[in-house]
Design an enzyme around this catalytic site. Structure first.
Site, short mmCIF file in Angstrom:
data_model
loop_
_atom_site.label_atom_id
_atom_site.label_comp_id
_atom_site.label_asym_id
_atom_site.label_seq_id
_atom_site.Cartn_x
_atom_site.Cartn_y
_atom_site.Cartn_z
N ASP A 21 0.66 -1.24 0.02
CA ASP A 21 0.07 -0.04 -0.11
C ASP A 21 0.99 1.18 0.06
O ASP A 21 2.06 1.23 0.25
CB ASP A 21 -0.85 0.00 1.44
CG ASP A 21 -1.77 1.19 1.52
OD1 ASP A 21 -2.26 1.69 0.51
OD2 ASP A 21 -1.77 1.85 2.47
N ASP A 23 0.02 5.09 1.18
CA ASP A 23 -0.36 6.26 2.35
C ASP A 23 -0.50 5.39 3.77
O ASP A 23 -1.15 4.47 3.82
CB ASP A 23 -1.37 7.00 2.02
CG ASP A 23 -1.42 7.84 1.01
OD1 ASP A 23 -0.82 8.97 1.01
OD2 ASP A 23 -1.59 7.37 -0.15
N ASP A 200 -1.88 -0.66 5.89
CA ASP A 200 -2.15 0.17 7.08
C ASP A 200 -3.82 0.36 7.42
O ASP A 200 -3.88 0.61 8.66
CB ASP A 200 -1.32 1.35 7.22
CG ASP A 200 -2.16 2.61 6.50
OD1 ASP A 200 -2.26 2.18 5.13
OD2 ASP A 200 -2.43 3.81 7.01
#
Length: 246
Positions: A21, A23, A200
């Site tokens: 991922d 961000d 996240d």
């Protein structure tokens, strides 16, 4: 959540495919999407890792591929953008789902007055999807949720709600990070390897599930409930571990 060491090492790195991922995973969370940046050391580590694993490295993000490229310039990586609505494979060709762009425009128009009335909100038109960020106005979460659901209601045949960290997104119904990961893992040099995916946010949980179906390795960055098998505290901790692998 497993406490034993991660199975990937310098010695078996070529048996793995690496998917990340953006961000909150490679780039620390910023106050707004345009303020996000991938640290130079992390970009250098990604280049070394891609070489070490024979090219089996991809970015799977809610951002458009064009923004992924901007954040990692000058390097260009395999990528799944807009939660899998866009895909760029190892051959460099980019494909995307057929999406009703007029519906996206209508939802943007419906949410624009709210975003304009509250400076702490940020409405992000991604073309194939949209996002309303409230990180800088957390007290407006209820109002944002009500407005986003109302904007989505006439278009639920083609779009779904995707909650995230201080953001509500509306994405194409058939787009998912799980789908992007699955498609990438069918392509050389990813095919035949054990996948590792780090993320996240809530948007990454479907990716973790796909990884588990492939007997892969899932890593959650930061706090919060997760289906991931391992956890690292910060993007910096992930980058440091990846650097050791190289």
């Amino acid at each position: 959540m497993q406490s034993k060491p991660l199975p990937v090492t310098k010695n078996n790195i070529t048996g793995y495919a690496f998917l990340f991922d953006m961000d909150g995973t490679l780039a620390p969370i910023a106050a707004s999407p345009e303020q996000a940046a991938v640290p130079a050391a992390t970009r250098e580590t990604l280049e070394k890792l891609r070489e070490a694993c024979g090219g089996a490295l991809a970015i799977v993000s809610g951002r458009p591929i064009s923004e992924i490229d901007h954040l990692l310039a000058p390097e260009v990586y395999c990528a799944g953008g807009l939660h899998g609505a866009q895909l760029r494979g190892p051959d460099g060709r980019q494909t995307q789902l057929g999406v009703d762009s007029e519906a996206v425009a209508a939802m943007v128009r419906a949410l624009l007055p709210l975003a304009q009335a509250h400076p702490g909100l940020q409405l992000e038109d991604k073309g194939l999807s949209l996002a309303l960020h409230y990180r800088n106005a957390p007290d407006l979460q209820g109002l944002v949720s009500e407005a986003v659901n109302a904007a989505l209601l006439p278009h639920t045949h083609g779009f779904v709600l995707q909650p995230g960290k201080m953001v509500l997104e509306i994405k194409p119904r058939h787009a998912s990070k799980a789908g992007a990961i699955t498609r990438l893992m069918d392509m050389p040099p990813f095919a035949g390897r054990r996948p590792l995916f780090a993320g996240d946010d809530l948007t990454d949980e479907a990716g973790f599930e796909a990884i588990h179906r492939m007997d892969g390795v899932s890593i959650k960055i930061g706090d919060g409930e997760t289906r991931a098998q391992w956890r690292m505290p910060t993007p910096a901790a992930l980058a440091a571990w990846l650097d050791l692998l190289c």
